[in-house]
Scaffold this active site. Structure first.
Site, short mmCIF file in Angstrom:
data_model
loop_
_atom_site.label_atom_id
_atom_site.label_comp_id
_atom_site.label_asym_id
_atom_site.label_seq_id
_atom_site.Cartn_x
_atom_site.Cartn_y
_atom_site.Cartn_z
N ASN A 35 0.87 -1.17 0.00
CA ASN A 35 0.00 0.00 0.00
C ASN A 35 0.91 1.23 0.00
OD1 ASN A 35 0.55 0.82 2.80
ND2 ASN A 35 -0.66 -0.96 3.38
N VAL A 44 -0.64 -10.14 0.82
CA VAL A 44 0.75 -10.35 0.45
C VAL A 44 1.66 -9.42 1.24
CG1 VAL A 44 2.42 -10.09 -1.44
CG2 VAL A 44 0.25 -11.23 -1.86
N ASP A 45 1.26 -8.16 1.34
CA ASP A 45 2.04 -7.14 2.05
C ASP A 45 2.31 -7.57 3.49
OD1 ASP A 45 3.35 -4.70 2.49
OD2 ASP A 45 1.49 -3.56 2.68
N SER A 134 -2.91 -6.21 -7.35
CA SER A 134 -4.21 -5.53 -7.41
C SER A 134 -5.42 -6.45 -7.54
CB SER A 134 -4.27 -4.46 -8.51
OG SER A 134 -3.53 -3.33 -8.13
N VAL A 137 -7.82 -7.40 -2.60
CA VAL A 137 -8.73 -6.39 -2.04
C VAL A 137 -8.83 -5.15 -2.92
CG1 VAL A 137 -8.46 -7.16 0.34
CG2 VAL A 137 -6.97 -5.37 -0.54
N TYR A 138 -7.88 -4.94 -3.86
CA TYR A 138 -7.97 -3.79 -4.75
C TYR A 138 -8.93 -4.03 -5.91
CZ TYR A 138 -4.21 -1.17 -2.45
OH TYR A 138 -3.45 -0.44 -1.55
#
Length: 192
Positions: A35, A44-45, A134, A137-138
């Protein structure tokens, strides 16, 4: 180490689509679908930050303090240590939130992959592993993303032979199969 399954290979084996855990990849760099804050998050982050340990967060904080005080822009990429991960580096990129960029989502998603590869090349790296940027959740539709990603990578690898392997790592078989079904490797038009 997790079990990996190769689903397909493209461009003379330089691109590998596989099912596995991105944080297990023994490559020069893994790409983090970050993000803008670069300070960790979910998906993933979060997995990369948890497994890589505090060194990644420390480097991200330094980047925010010196280069991107307002946050990393969508489509841009930066490199950090990989901490305790088996990869040597983590390249962080911010993907577009689907429906939030007035139709510019394909260009921004393509930039995530282009800039990540450019950053890797600037550091003389030859192997890189990507998540499906992306598409979580994007909200970027996986089949649309597959077209953008495959065209972008085809364009890049057609003119750059420094990369020996680009891995596209999917967490489960259905996501990998959706990608393979919609991929357009070899297509190099400029629409992406």
């Amino acid at each position: 180490m997790s079990v990996e399954t190769v689903v397909d290979r493209y461009l003379d084996g330089r691109i590998t689509v596989l099912i596995g855990d991105l944080t297990d990849q023994r490559v020069d760099a893994i790409v983090n679908a970050a993000n803008a804050s670069l300070l960790g998050g979910g998906g993933v982050d979060g997995a990369i930050h948890r497994r890589g340990g505090p060194a990644i967060l420390e480097t991200c904080r330094a980047i925010r303090a010196t280069r991107y005080p307002q946050g990393l822009p969508t489509g841009e990429a930066v490199i950090t240590t990989a901490g305790e991960l088996p990869a040597r580096y983590v390249i962080h990129t911010v993907g577009p939130i689907y429906g939030q960029h007035r139709g510019d989502e394909p260009r921004l998603l393509a930039n995530c992959y282009r800039r990540s590869i450019e950053v890797a090349r600037e550091h003389a790296l030859t192997t890189i592993a990507f998540p499906a940027i992306s598409t979580g959740v994007y909200g970027y539709p996986a089949s649309e993303a597959a077209s953008v990603v495959s065209r972008t990578l085809s364009q890049w690898l057609a003119t750059d032979d420094s990369f020996t392997e680009v891995r596209l790592v999917f967490f489960n078989r259905s996501h990998a199969e959706t990608f393979v079904a919609a991929a357009a490797f070899g297509a190099t038009d400029e629409s992406a």
